[in-house]
Design a protein around this motif. Structure first.
Motif, mmCIF file in Angstrom:
data_model
loop_
_atom_site.group_PDB
_atom_site.id
_atom_site.type_symbol
_atom_site.label_atom_id
_atom_site.label_comp_id
_atom_site.label_asym_id
_atom_site.label_seq_id
_atom_site.Cartn_x
_atom_site.Cartn_y
_atom_site.Cartn_z
ATOM 1 N N HIS A 1 0.865 -1.170 0.201
ATOM 2 C CA HIS A 1 0.132 -0.148 0.115
ATOM 3 C C HIS A 1 0.938 1.406 0.168
ATOM 4 C CE1 HIS A 1 -3.807 -2.312 0.623
ATOM 5 N NE2 HIS A 1 -3.301 -2.699 1.377
ATOM 6 N N GLY A 2 2.212 1.251 0.214
ATOM 7 C CA GLY A 2 2.602 2.558 -0.563
ATOM 8 C C GLY A 2 3.599 3.541 1.082
ATOM 9 N N PHE A 3 3.007 2.695 1.663
ATOM 10 C CA PHE A 3 3.259 3.520 3.429
ATOM 11 C C PHE A 3 4.625 3.775 3.145
ATOM 12 C CE2 PHE A 3 -1.081 2.687 4.322
ATOM 13 C CZ PHE A 3 -1.150 4.043 5.080
ATOM 14 N N GLN A 4 5.671 5.214 4.106
ATOM 15 C CA GLN A 4 6.776 4.430 4.277
ATOM 16 C C GLN A 4 6.980 4.580 5.985
ATOM 17 O OE1 GLN A 4 9.457 5.204 1.199
ATOM 18 N NE2 GLN A 4 7.343 4.662 0.381
ATOM 19 N N ARG A 5 6.127 4.581 6.302
ATOM 20 C CA ARG A 5 6.260 4.991 8.376
ATOM 21 C C ARG A 5 5.368 4.367 8.471
ATOM 22 N NH1 ARG A 5 10.047 7.321 11.313
ATOM 23 N NH2 ARG A 5 9.140 7.446 13.527
ATOM 24 N N VAL A 6 5.302 3.156 9.323
ATOM 25 C CA VAL A 6 4.614 2.997 9.844
ATOM 26 C C VAL A 6 5.115 2.520 11.682
ATOM 27 C CG1 VAL A 6 3.293 0.536 10.770
ATOM 28 C CG2 VAL A 6 3.649 0.972 8.230
ATOM 29 N N GLU A 7 4.356 3.640 12.674
ATOM 30 C CA GLU A 7 4.906 3.821 14.248
ATOM 31 C C GLU A 7 3.931 2.862 14.741
ATOM 32 O OE1 GLU A 7 5.500 7.988 13.174
ATOM 33 O OE2 GLU A 7 3.594 8.454 14.472
ATOM 34 N N LEU A 8 4.549 2.454 16.064
ATOM 35 C CA LEU A 8 4.200 2.279 17.331
ATOM 36 C C LEU A 8 4.339 3.036 18.575
ATOM 37 C CD1 LEU A 8 3.596 -1.783 17.529
ATOM 38 C CD2 LEU A 8 3.560 -0.295 19.883
ATOM 39 N N ARG A 9 3.600 3.258 19.372
ATOM 40 C CA ARG A 9 3.935 4.090 20.177
ATOM 41 C C ARG A 9 3.821 3.075 21.550
ATOM 42 N NH1 ARG A 9 3.086 10.195 19.035
ATOM 43 N NH2 ARG A 9 3.551 10.153 16.745
ATOM 44 N N VAL A 10 4.063 3.055 23.020
ATOM 45 C CA VAL A 10 3.962 2.644 23.549
ATOM 46 C C VAL A 10 4.341 2.974 25.070
ATOM 47 C CG1 VAL A 10 5.459 0.405 25.012
ATOM 48 C CG2 VAL A 10 5.223 0.619 22.941
ATOM 49 N N ALA A 11 3.159 3.096 25.985
ATOM 50 C CA ALA A 11 3.700 4.006 26.966
ATOM 51 C C ALA A 11 4.395 3.712 27.783
ATOM 52 C CB ALA A 11 2.307 3.875 28.011
ATOM 53 N N ALA A 12 5.392 4.432 28.548
ATOM 54 C CA ALA A 12 6.992 3.926 28.632
ATOM 55 C C ALA A 12 6.071 3.313 30.496
ATOM 56 C CB ALA A 12 6.766 5.236 30.040
ATOM 57 N N GLY A 13 6.954 2.170 30.632
ATOM 58 C CA GLY A 13 6.201 1.010 31.779
ATOM 59 C C GLY A 13 5.693 -0.273 31.364
ATOM 60 N N ASN A 14 5.069 0.258 29.483
ATOM 61 C CA ASN A 14 4.614 -0.901 29.344
ATOM 62 C C ASN A 14 5.536 -2.478 28.589
ATOM 63 O OD1 ASN A 14 2.893 -3.104 27.933
ATOM 64 N ND2 ASN A 14 1.127 -1.405 27.269
ATOM 65 N N VAL A 15 5.994 -3.019 29.510
ATOM 66 C CA VAL A 15 7.174 -4.029 29.299
ATOM 67 C C VAL A 15 6.542 -4.911 28.061
ATOM 68 C CG1 VAL A 15 8.858 -5.469 30.304
ATOM 69 C CG2 VAL A 15 8.096 -3.436 31.338
ATOM 70 N N ALA A 16 5.231 -5.206 27.478
ATOM 71 C CA ALA A 16 5.530 -5.913 27.194
ATOM 72 C C ALA A 16 4.826 -5.952 25.635
ATOM 73 C CB ALA A 16 3.495 -6.762 28.098
ATOM 74 N N SER A 17 4.554 -4.728 25.551
ATOM 75 C CA SER A 17 3.918 -3.460 24.785
ATOM 76 C C SER A 17 5.321 -3.103 23.592
ATOM 77 C CB SER A 17 3.358 -2.571 24.108
ATOM 78 O OG SER A 17 2.340 -2.773 24.278
ATOM 79 N N ARG A 18 6.290 -3.410 24.717
ATOM 80 C CA ARG A 18 7.559 -2.684 24.152
ATOM 81 C C ARG A 18 8.202 -4.614 23.847
ATOM 82 N NH1 ARG A 18 10.616 -1.502 28.676
ATOM 83 N NH2 ARG A 18 9.555 0.004 28.972
ATOM 84 N N ARG A 19 8.219 -5.108 24.409
ATOM 85 C CA ARG A 19 8.411 -7.210 23.468
ATOM 86 C C ARG A 19 8.219 -6.629 22.433
ATOM 87 N NH1 ARG A 19 8.041 -9.522 28.976
ATOM 88 N NH2 ARG A 19 10.174 -8.857 30.373
#
Length: 189
Positions: free
Chosen positions: A134-152
């Motif tokens: 679909h031609g996207f150049q960047r996909v972001e993911l924002r993780v609340a500080a302290g959310n270790v599972a999402s960081r992994r």
């Protein structure tokens, strides 16, 4: 239009991995979506004001998904475990910028499906499909500080840590710092 990008409908997307399928949500998924969003751990990290209450699974699967898709802002998908065809999570995109060809992906996984790498597998597949198909150049993911599972999940999905966005988000009405992770087209090389 000079200096403006026309609003586009978010592209239809279905991706399969060895263990998951990511597809558009349908009304029949409402019960599973209610289960995912009612979970205490999920509630802990959702960017919701305390007064907003529980997410309505039926609306999330139908009207809200359609509105987001038709506005071009993003979409909502089911994460389906292939072995039993059970909806085990939700993935959604938002904050899409068509001029910059970027979007932000978020997810929530049911408690019984956590710890098996399904979230990372699904997030990775969606990011790759958005870039390659679909031609996207960047996909972001924002993780609340302290959310270790999402960081992994971000790490396992191949996202790169870019830094801390101070006081940029909220969970249950309280301001929080957000870690910014990205997956870009160059990551596919």
């Amino acid at each position: 239009m000079i200096g403006q990008v026309a609003v586009r409908r978010f592209p239809a997307l279905t991706v399969s991995t060895p263990r998951t399928e990511v597809r558009q949500l349908v009304a029949a998924d409402a019960g599973a979506v209610d289960e995912v969003f009612a979970d205490r751990q999920t509630q802990r990290w959702l960017p919701l004001a305390d007064s907003s209450g529980q997410i309505d699974g039926r609306a999330w699967c139908t009207e809200l998904a359609r509105q987001r898709r038709d506005s071009g802002e993003g979409d909502h998908w089911a994460v389906v475990r292939r072995e039993d065809q059970r909806v085990v999570g939700c993935l959604w995109t938002r904050r899409t910028d068509w001029g910059a060809r970027l979007t932000e992906v978020s997810y929530a996984i049911a408690p019984h499906a956590r710890g098996y790498g399904l979230a990372a597998e699904a997030v990775d597949a969606v990011a790759i499909a958005l870039i390659l198909e679909h031609g996207f150049q960047r996909v972001e993911l924002r993780v609340a500080a302290g959310n270790v599972a999402s960081r992994r999940v971000a790490e396992k999905a191949g996202f790169s840590y870019e830094g801390l966005l101070r006081n940029a988000g909220f969970v249950h009405g309280a301001r929080v710092d957000l870690e910014l992770w990205s997956f870009v087209s160059a990551d596919l090389r």
